[in-house]
Write an enzyme that holds these catalytic residues in place. Sequence first.
Site, PDB file in Angstrom:
ATOM      1  N   TYR A 138      46.464  33.361  40.683  1.00  0.00           N
ATOM      2  CA  TYR A 138      46.244  32.854  39.045  1.00  0.00           C
ATOM      3  C   TYR A 138      46.362  34.148  38.163  1.00  0.00           C
ATOM      4  CZ  TYR A 138      44.632  31.160  34.781  1.00  0.00           C
ATOM      5  OH  TYR A 138      44.261  30.959  33.296  1.00  0.00           O
ATOM      6  N   ASP A 233      46.716  42.692  40.070  1.00  0.00           N
ATOM      7  CA  ASP A 233      45.777  41.987  39.004  1.00  0.00           C
ATOM      8  C   ASP A 233      44.327  41.998  39.530  1.00  0.00           C
ATOM      9  OD1 ASP A 233      44.421  40.358  37.389  1.00  0.00           O
ATOM     10  OD2 ASP A 233      45.824  38.411  37.562  1.00  0.00           O
ATOM     11  N   LYS A 261      37.420  40.336  32.671  1.00  0.00           N
ATOM     12  CA  LYS A 261      36.113  39.800  33.234  1.00  0.00           C
ATOM     13  C   LYS A 261      34.777  40.881  33.080  1.00  0.00           C
ATOM     14  CE  LYS A 261      37.835  35.777  35.228  1.00  0.00           C
ATOM     15  NZ  LYS A 261      38.987  35.375  35.875  1.00  0.00           N
TER      16      LYS A 261
END
Length: 422
Positions: A138, A233, A261
Amino acid sequence: MNLFEESKKYIPGGVNSPVRAFGSVGGEPVFVQKSKGAKIYDVNGKEYIDYVCSWGPMILGHTDDDVVNSICEQAKLGSSFGAPTELELRLAKKVVELFPSIDMVRMVSSGTEAVMSAIRLARGFTKRDKIIKFEGCYHGHSDSLLVKAGSGALTFNQPSSPGVPSDFAKYTLIAQYNDIDSVKNLFKENKNEIACVIVEPVAGNMGVVLPEDNFLEDLRKVCDENEAILIFDEVITGFRLSEGGAQKYFNVMPDLTTLGKILGGGLPVGAYGGKREIMEYVSPVGPVYQAGTLSGNPLAMAAGFKTLDKLCADGFYSALREKSEYLWKGFAKNLEKLGINFCFNKIESMGCLFFTNEKVNSFSTAVKSDTKLYAKFFHEMLKRGINLAPSQFEAMFVSAAHTDNELDITIKAHFESLKAVL
Ligand SMILES: *Cc1c(COP(=O)(O)O)cnc(C)c1O
């Protein structure tokens, strides 16, 4: 008043991000009122030991005093100026210092934005349109990346969501995680057309799936041979596996890195960075446009800087590893005592129990997990005051704030919950 029922009247599904709605485990989501350390408290005052950690960011634990102070101090000076600040420079320098492959970095406001921008940059820089991503990884919800492999042809993919034109999705090619041949084949079939390969160096959005020996090294090699850009990522793994992310942990260097995050310490932040030569292709020095009204937001920069400052302290990651290992060992013992053989994938402070006896090293093996059993297990844990992600295909995270006592309570709840569902 039932907050969930009421919220559903005003917010689609009652939530501002879909998994929060408990769709895959059933029941009603916990409405959180406050948090501290390893715990969150719901609106009825019930407390939970939390392993969602806001889906990763709260590595220091919730509502860390120092981070809160930094935010408050900055709030008194101003929360947004739309002009450069010294805070941005400080955080950028810190990221460059910590991430071996990053020479320059641009701040944005979410992981989605970071990845979307990095993909545009890779396309602009290479003057190629196609990209390779892995099934089950994702990368946020931007159009190019909201694509998974259809069961049909590998090259012309079906978008995963209505609203993504298939004409657009066809530029996103799908490879299989831990299968370097699937990547090589795509390069062969699309010679000189592939701008970049994007990968989660440890996949954290199909449960936790580790890269097998040489997978990341081979990706590096294949990208070099084809003059394509390699993007890690690291929105989850950055500052999670080590202070220099997965790239430092595995010693494999991408060309571009996306972060998010933990970088924002609980405030909305993303970033993308990498080699100077590529980053200088970004506006205003280069031709690839990318902008943001709240990018580099002072409150977010303050929270992020304090968070990174604290996780750079000596012994931070070894202490976190020790806590995590203790928990993982407790879980392993429980499985042994119950005579079950489920696959438990873990690395440092991220872990995931799959309800399958098979080894999980890809999307196709991850989906063999019995998600109905996970849902039951999830609710048994919740009943016992342990908050896990309301989906099989997410990581659980240990924070620096989890105490030995809280870990022991969790291990006991894990045993009882497994016993209850089997
Ligand atoms: C969470 C996540 C994103 C998206 O970040 P948001 O801040 O939710 O937009 C991108 N990539 C990975 C690997 C993620 O885990």
